[in-house]
Enzyme design. Structure first.
Site, short mmCIF file in Angstrom:
data_model
loop_
_atom_site.label_atom_id
_atom_site.label_comp_id
_atom_site.label_asym_id
_atom_site.label_seq_id
_atom_site.Cartn_x
_atom_site.Cartn_y
_atom_site.Cartn_z
N ASP A 29 62.79 46.94 17.42
CA ASP A 29 64.03 46.76 18.18
C ASP A 29 64.53 45.32 18.15
O ASP A 29 65.57 45.00 18.71
CB ASP A 29 63.84 47.22 19.64
CG ASP A 29 62.67 46.54 20.32
OD1 ASP A 29 62.27 45.45 19.88
OD2 ASP A 29 62.14 47.11 21.30
N GLY A 30 63.77 44.44 17.49
CA GLY A 30 64.22 43.06 17.34
C GLY A 30 64.17 42.22 18.60
O GLY A 30 64.68 41.11 18.61
N ARG A 87 64.95 28.09 17.86
CA ARG A 87 64.06 27.24 17.06
C ARG A 87 64.89 26.35 16.14
O ARG A 87 65.94 26.75 15.66
CB ARG A 87 63.11 28.11 16.24
CG ARG A 87 62.29 29.05 17.10
CD ARG A 87 61.18 29.69 16.31
NE ARG A 87 61.67 30.49 15.21
CZ ARG A 87 60.85 31.12 14.36
NH1 ARG A 87 59.55 31.01 14.50
NH2 ARG A 87 61.35 31.85 13.38
N ARG A 94 60.62 30.22 3.41
CA ARG A 94 59.15 30.30 3.37
C ARG A 94 58.69 30.58 1.95
O ARG A 94 59.49 30.89 1.07
CB ARG A 94 58.67 31.43 4.28
CG ARG A 94 59.14 31.29 5.72
CD ARG A 94 60.04 32.46 6.12
NE ARG A 94 60.65 32.27 7.45
CZ ARG A 94 60.02 32.48 8.58
NH1 ARG A 94 58.79 32.91 8.57
NH2 ARG A 94 60.61 32.26 9.72
N ASP A 179 54.78 34.82 4.37
CA ASP A 179 56.02 34.75 5.16
C ASP A 179 55.92 33.77 6.32
O ASP A 179 56.92 33.45 6.95
CB ASP A 179 56.36 36.14 5.72
CG ASP A 179 57.02 37.02 4.67
OD1 ASP A 179 57.60 36.47 3.73
OD2 ASP A 179 56.93 38.25 4.79
N ASN A 180 54.72 33.30 6.61
CA ASN A 180 54.52 32.33 7.70
C ASN A 180 54.17 30.94 7.18
O ASN A 180 53.58 30.14 7.90
CB ASN A 180 53.43 32.84 8.66
CG ASN A 180 53.91 34.01 9.48
OD1 ASN A 180 55.10 34.28 9.58
ND2 ASN A 180 52.98 34.74 10.07
N ASP A 189 56.33 29.89 12.91
CA ASP A 189 56.02 31.22 13.42
C ASP A 189 54.77 31.22 14.31
O ASP A 189 53.68 31.59 13.88
CB ASP A 189 55.86 32.24 12.29
CG ASP A 189 57.21 32.68 11.75
OD1 ASP A 189 58.20 32.00 12.05
OD2 ASP A 189 57.27 33.69 11.04
#
Length: 510
Positions: A29-30, A87, A94, A179-180, A189
């Site tokens: 749901d983000g 942020r 990335r 991805d991090n 992240d």
């Protein structure tokens, strides 16, 4: 600088294959909950003030909306308040950003969503190098391969230095997939992170990381693996053999150099480096592990170690050091078995009767670890507090003798003893934090925030903005723990520089 309105819920991310796409949260749901928002907001600011390369937190905005989350994946969901973390970073690209062009994987059959679009990869690489590495672009403007090689070399070095900083402050990231990993070498992240309390090289801060892939001691190795994936993703703009050669040449050497340099400063070794320094650091960490010493507080306490052959106060120092070692109660809690005895028995039977199936289940490491816990628990049951104290004093007395000898050698290399002592103290105070964002500190702030009280978040943030020793502040002995029921700001701040309470070991972050 680009801003990121983070709607993901890092606390609910499970470890995933490098570059794999994930839903925004457990329910896709983000939405991001207040709990993980407070953690990310505080930790990114804490890391900045510790001097670790990081993204920043500009704001944490709360909401009256709620969302359902199964916090521990145990079938007991609950409504949680939502929030948004703003942020800030120069870029949020990335390593994984370059993996959208990957060809079909031979094992999974999966391909990147932009497979075959080398034109987009070239554009993205041109953008990254020209925007964030302009000096490299200027130096190699006429040779794209050499430019890309210089870019990958610099990313490798920055990543090595970043993870070396993590290891020196006891920071565990928790989910180090590609991805991090920031393309400009920032900590990015903040999800199931954690700072070490009791030093344990195998500490896993993410409770859903059952295999321990992202344990504290494996972070340098995992970051190197991620760089290998980046090298593969840059082909053909950077030939793979060239990327791999750069990685082999640069990463380990840069990590060791930066790590040792930082550790020497943490130990107050301000003169010339000596050959035995890596062994001294390794022996210190081994001693901390054997005695269950608190990582942050032990380093902070070392600045008050008495120097000189006739230096007074060694007994008092050892007493203070013993207070930073794990008690029997702490150790029994830390090594309590995680499996039901019947479950463990069944696993052992399966390993004997059907090793192929046992291997497929992937529980060998878990069973081995569980057997070690059972064995350790049995040993602890036979140990008395006095025996533990005696054993710990022996371990520390051995290392402190080596440390004193090394400090004497360092002092002999200085022109003036008073100047050397002042520099040593200054360097140690600037490199050994008094405050880090331990999980229980974040939890105190979260519980207050969930009840509408954000004063504790503000107090903790203020504390983390000045994590190092301040001039004029007594450094000899760590402050006493907060008394039960104490509530003043001063008492809260004092407690946050002490060993964590026993209940902190029960906190579970996933």
């Amino acid at each position: 600088w680009p801003l990121s309105q983070e709607g993901n819920s890092p606390r609910h991310r499970l470890p995933s294959p490098a570059g794999a796409g994930q839903p925004c949260s457990g329910q896709a749901d983000g939405r991001k909950v207040l709990r993980s928002s407070v953690r990310e907001f505080l930790c990114s600011e804490a890391m900045f003030h510790l001097g670790v390369p990081t993204t920043r937190a500009g704001a944490c905005v709360t909401s009256e909306s709620t969302v359902v989350r199964d916090v521990f994946y145990d079938g007991n969901p609950k409504h949680e308040p939502c929030a948004v973390v703003l942020r800030i970073a120069s870029t949020f690209l990335r390593f994984g950003s370059f993996e959208i062009f990957k060809a079909e994987d031979e094992h999974t059959g999966r391909a990147g969503p932009s497979m075959g679009r080398n034109d987009i990869r070239v554009q993205m690489l041109d953008y990254v190098v020209s925007t964030f590495y302009p000096e490299i672009q200027a130096t190699h403007a006429s040779d794209s391969v050499q430019r890309n090689a210089a870019f990958f070399r610099e990313v490798t070095r920055r990543t090595a230095r970043m993870v070396a900083e993590w290891q020196c402050v006891g920071f565990c990231h928790g989910v180090l997939n590609t991805d991090n990993m920031s393309i400009v070498g920032l900590t990015i992240d903040y999800g199931p992170f954690g700072f070490l309390d009791r030093y344990d090289p195998d500490h896993v801060c993410n409770a859903s990381d059952n295999a321990g892939r992202y344990s504290f001691s494996k972070q340098p190795e995992v970051c190197k693996w991620n760089l290998q994936k980046l090298a593969e993703a840059l082909v053909p703009e950077l030939p793979l053999e060239q990327g791999e050669a750069i990685l082999a040449e640069e990463y380990d050497a840069e990590f060791r150099r930066h790590y040792l340099s930082k550790m020497r400063r943490k130990l107050g070794l301000v003169q010339a480096e000596r050959e035995e320094d890596p062994a001294l650091v390794a022996k210190l960490l081994e001693t901390m592990h054997l005695t269950g010493a608190d990582f942050t507080n032990t380093f902070y306490l070392l600045s008050s170690f008495p120097v000189g052959p006739e230096a007074p106060g060694l007994a008092e120092f050892l007493t203070a050091l013993m207070e930073q070692c794990a008690s029997l109660e702490e150790l029994r809690l830390a090594f309590r078995p995680q499996m039901d005895p019947r479950q463990l028995s069944m696993m052992l039977m399966l390993a004997q009767s059907n090793p192929q199936l046992f291997a497929l289940i992937g529980t060998r490491a878990n069973v081995t670890k569980e057997l070690e816990r059972v064995e350790q628990q049995a040993r602890l049951e036979q140990l008395s507090p006095a025996e533990l104290l005696s054993r710990n004093r022996g371990h520390w007395a051995d290392w402190l003798q080596q440390y004193r000898t090394r400090l004497e050698q360092d002092r002999e290399g200085a022109a003036d003893e008073d100047t050397w002592q002042a520099e040593r103290m200054h360097v140690m105070h600037a490199n050994n934090p008094k405050y880090v964002l331990r999980n229980y500190i974040a939890q105190n702030a979260i519980e207050a925030a969930e009840n509408g009280d954000f004063s504790e978040v503000r107090r903790v943030l203020k504390l983390l903005e000045a994590p190092y020793h301040r001039e004029g502040e007594a450094a000899e002995v760590l402050e006493a723990a907060e008394p039960e029921g104490a509530g003043s700001t001063a008492e809260r701040r004092r407690s946050y520089s002490s060993k964590p309470p026993l209940w902190a070991a029960e906190l579970c972050v996933t």
